[in-house]
Design a protein around this motif. Structure first.
Motif, PDB file in Angstrom:
ATOM      1  N   SER A  76      62.364  26.705  41.784  1.00  0.00           N
ATOM      2  CA  SER A  76      62.960  25.622  40.967  1.00  0.00           C
ATOM      3  C   SER A  76      63.268  25.316  39.994  1.00  0.00           C
ATOM      4  CB  SER A  76      62.599  24.203  41.929  1.00  0.00           C
ATOM      5  OG  SER A  76      62.639  24.232  42.753  1.00  0.00           O
ATOM      6  N   ALA A  77      61.717  26.166  39.217  1.00  0.00           N
ATOM      7  CA  ALA A  77      62.415  25.949  37.671  1.00  0.00           C
ATOM      8  C   ALA A  77      62.740  27.412  36.503  1.00  0.00           C
ATOM      9  CB  ALA A  77      60.921  26.458  37.115  1.00  0.00           C
ATOM     10  N   LYS A  78      62.671  28.082  37.885  1.00  0.00           N
ATOM     11  CA  LYS A  78      63.761  29.684  37.096  1.00  0.00           C
ATOM     12  C   LYS A  78      64.948  28.675  37.185  1.00  0.00           C
ATOM     13  CE  LYS A  78      63.006  33.583  38.191  1.00  0.00           C
ATOM     14  NZ  LYS A  78      63.130  35.073  38.570  1.00  0.00           N
ATOM     15  N   GLY A  79      65.843  28.187  38.770  1.00  0.00           N
ATOM     16  CA  GLY A  79      66.288  27.593  39.073  1.00  0.00           C
ATOM     17  C   GLY A  79      66.891  26.939  38.008  1.00  0.00           C
TER      18      GLY A  79
ATOM     19  N   GLY B 293      66.236  26.549  34.546  1.00  0.00           N
ATOM     20  CA  GLY B 293      66.643  27.983  33.481  1.00  0.00           C
ATOM     21  C   GLY B 293      65.200  27.970  32.474  1.00  0.00           C
ATOM     22  N   MET B 294      64.319  27.328  33.015  1.00  0.00           N
ATOM     23  CA  MET B 294      63.285  26.962  32.504  1.00  0.00           C
ATOM     24  C   MET B 294      62.584  28.433  32.235  1.00  0.00           C
ATOM     25  SD  MET B 294      59.268  24.258  33.163  1.00  0.00           S
ATOM     26  CE  MET B 294      61.107  23.307  33.077  1.00  0.00           C
ATOM     27  N   GLN B 295      61.562  28.743  30.844  1.00  0.00           N
ATOM     28  CA  GLN B 295      60.587  30.131  30.569  1.00  0.00           C
ATOM     29  C   GLN B 295      59.724  29.923  31.115  1.00  0.00           C
ATOM     30  OE1 GLN B 295      62.640  32.839  29.271  1.00  0.00           O
ATOM     31  NE2 GLN B 295      64.066  31.613  29.667  1.00  0.00           N
ATOM     32  N   PRO B 296      58.974  30.297  31.493  1.00  0.00           N
ATOM     33  CA  PRO B 296      57.691  30.343  31.950  1.00  0.00           C
ATOM     34  C   PRO B 296      56.820  30.288  31.063  1.00  0.00           C
ATOM     35  CG  PRO B 296      57.917  33.224  32.166  1.00  0.00           C
ATOM     36  CD  PRO B 296      59.313  31.928  31.566  1.00  0.00           C
ATOM     37  N   GLU B 297      56.762  29.695  29.762  1.00  0.00           N
ATOM     38  CA  GLU B 297      55.994  29.044  29.100  1.00  0.00           C
ATOM     39  C   GLU B 297      55.436  27.478  28.576  1.00  0.00           C
ATOM     40  OE1 GLU B 297      58.516  31.702  27.681  1.00  0.00           O
ATOM     41  OE2 GLU B 297      56.446  32.952  27.781  1.00  0.00           O
ATOM     42  N   ARG B 298      56.660  27.552  28.974  1.00  0.00           N
ATOM     43  CA  ARG B 298      57.755  25.594  29.145  1.00  0.00           C
ATOM     44  C   ARG B 298      57.321  25.403  30.334  1.00  0.00           C
ATOM     45  NH1 ARG B 298      56.551  20.995  29.110  1.00  0.00           N
ATOM     46  NH2 ARG B 298      58.326  19.615  29.460  1.00  0.00           N
ATOM     47  N   ALA B 299      56.937  26.027  31.952  1.00  0.00           N
ATOM     48  CA  ALA B 299      56.589  25.316  33.196  1.00  0.00           C
ATOM     49  C   ALA B 299      55.160  25.655  33.457  1.00  0.00           C
ATOM     50  CB  ALA B 299      57.184  26.508  34.194  1.00  0.00           C
ATOM     51  N   THR B 300      54.045  26.728  32.273  1.00  0.00           N
ATOM     52  CA  THR B 300      52.750  26.961  32.629  1.00  0.00           C
ATOM     53  C   THR B 300      52.340  25.385  31.702  1.00  0.00           C
ATOM     54  OG1 THR B 300      53.054  29.069  32.669  1.00  0.00           O
ATOM     55  CG2 THR B 300      51.204  28.053  32.236  1.00  0.00           C
ATOM     56  N   GLN B 301      53.038  25.440  31.164  1.00  0.00           N
ATOM     57  CA  GLN B 301      53.539  23.514  29.433  1.00  0.00           C
ATOM     58  C   GLN B 301      53.340  22.338  30.801  1.00  0.00           C
ATOM     59  OE1 GLN B 301      51.444  24.116  26.581  1.00  0.00           O
ATOM     60  NE2 GLN B 301      51.106  21.410  27.767  1.00  0.00           N
TER      61      GLN B 301
ATOM     62  N   ALA C 107      48.432  26.820  48.004  1.00  0.00           N
ATOM     63  CA  ALA C 107      48.926  26.799  46.977  1.00  0.00           C
ATOM     64  C   ALA C 107      49.542  27.604  46.296  1.00  0.00           C
ATOM     65  CB  ALA C 107      47.486  27.180  46.022  1.00  0.00           C
ATOM     66  N   GLN C 108      49.604  29.078  47.032  1.00  0.00           N
ATOM     67  CA  GLN C 108      50.235  30.064  46.134  1.00  0.00           C
ATOM     68  C   GLN C 108      51.577  29.305  46.281  1.00  0.00           C
ATOM     69  OE1 GLN C 108      48.818  33.445  48.197  1.00  0.00           O
ATOM     70  NE2 GLN C 108      47.866  34.223  45.918  1.00  0.00           N
ATOM     71  N   GLU C 109      51.877  29.241  47.731  1.00  0.00           N
ATOM     72  CA  GLU C 109      53.727  29.159  48.407  1.00  0.00           C
ATOM     73  C   GLU C 109      54.124  27.678  48.045  1.00  0.00           C
ATOM     74  OE1 GLU C 109      53.090  27.985  52.987  1.00  0.00           O
ATOM     75  OE2 GLU C 109      52.325  29.320  53.452  1.00  0.00           O
ATOM     76  N   ALA C 110      53.264  27.062  47.218  1.00  0.00           N
ATOM     77  CA  ALA C 110      53.770  25.380  46.323  1.00  0.00           C
ATOM     78  C   ALA C 110      54.003  25.711  45.687  1.00  0.00           C
ATOM     79  CB  ALA C 110      52.783  24.587  46.743  1.00  0.00           C
ATOM     80  N   ALA C 111      52.909  26.770  44.308  1.00  0.00           N
ATOM     81  CA  ALA C 111      53.781  27.930  43.485  1.00  0.00           C
ATOM     82  C   ALA C 111      54.994  28.869  43.154  1.00  0.00           C
ATOM     83  CB  ALA C 111      52.556  28.631  42.797  1.00  0.00           C
ATOM     84  N   ASP C 112      54.853  29.024  44.856  1.00  0.00           N
ATOM     85  CA  ASP C 112      56.723  29.697  44.574  1.00  0.00           C
ATOM     86  C   ASP C 112      57.298  29.095  44.567  1.00  0.00           C
ATOM     87  OD1 ASP C 112      54.848  31.929  44.950  1.00  0.00           O
ATOM     88  OD2 ASP C 112      54.934  32.336  47.318  1.00  0.00           O
ATOM     89  N   THR C 113      57.432  28.009  45.349  1.00  0.00           N
ATOM     90  CA  THR C 113      58.889  26.742  45.317  1.00  0.00           C
ATOM     91  C   THR C 113      58.816  26.325  44.301  1.00  0.00           C
ATOM     92  OG1 THR C 113      57.829  26.395  47.716  1.00  0.00           O
ATOM     93  CG2 THR C 113      58.969  23.402  46.039  1.00  0.00           C
TER      94      THR C 113
END
Length: 134
Positions: free
Chosen positions: A97-100, A102-110, A87-93
């Motif tokens: 991608s989300a950072k690439g 330009g997504m902010q952590p709050e939006r990615a979490t939502q 699951a950590q490997e999938a989360a890292d991927t």
């Protein structure tokens, strides 16, 4: 199973067999199909299957019993650890991608929460009976 040409088949098999263990397709303590069975089912050389299973033994995910075959570990803590690692490997991927994008952590979490709920709702909805067409 489709194999990727960018990594060794035996390593892809380790990943697939690990997935089978954490999803309980191969439950804790259960007998793993023989090398010959797996080779025939996956259309892979038995030596490649053997190498993947040897790696699973090294990772303490299975063990051999002379004349009885290989079995998935009964150590559920080890399986839970593997589940977390995958699951950590999938989360890292996902995070990469989300950072690439330009997504902010709050939006990615939502996004994860929303998709989790959507997928859970879909999985719990029983299929509707098909009407016969005339």
């Amino acid at each position: 199973m489709e194999f990727d040409t960018t990594s060794p088949i035996w390593l892809q098999l380790v990943t697939e067999f690990s997935r089978r263990i954490v999803t309980s397709q191969w439950p804790a303590g259960s007998r793993i199909p023989s090398v010959r069975e797996l080779a025939a089912d996956l259309n892979v050389n038995p030596n490649t299957i053997q190498r993947a299973l040897s790696e699973l033994e090294r990772l303490e995910l299975c063990f051999s019993e002379r004349t009885a075959g290989r079995f998935v570990t009964s150590n559920t803590d080890r399986i839970d650890t593997l589940r977390t690692e995958l699951a950590q490997e999938a989360a890292d991927t996902f995070i990469t991608s989300a950072k690439g994008f330009g997504m902010q952590p709050e939006r990615a979490t939502q996004l994860i929460r929303d998709r989790w709920e959507q997928i859970a709702a879909t999985a719990s909805t029983p299929p509707q009976p098909q009407r016969e067409s005339k």
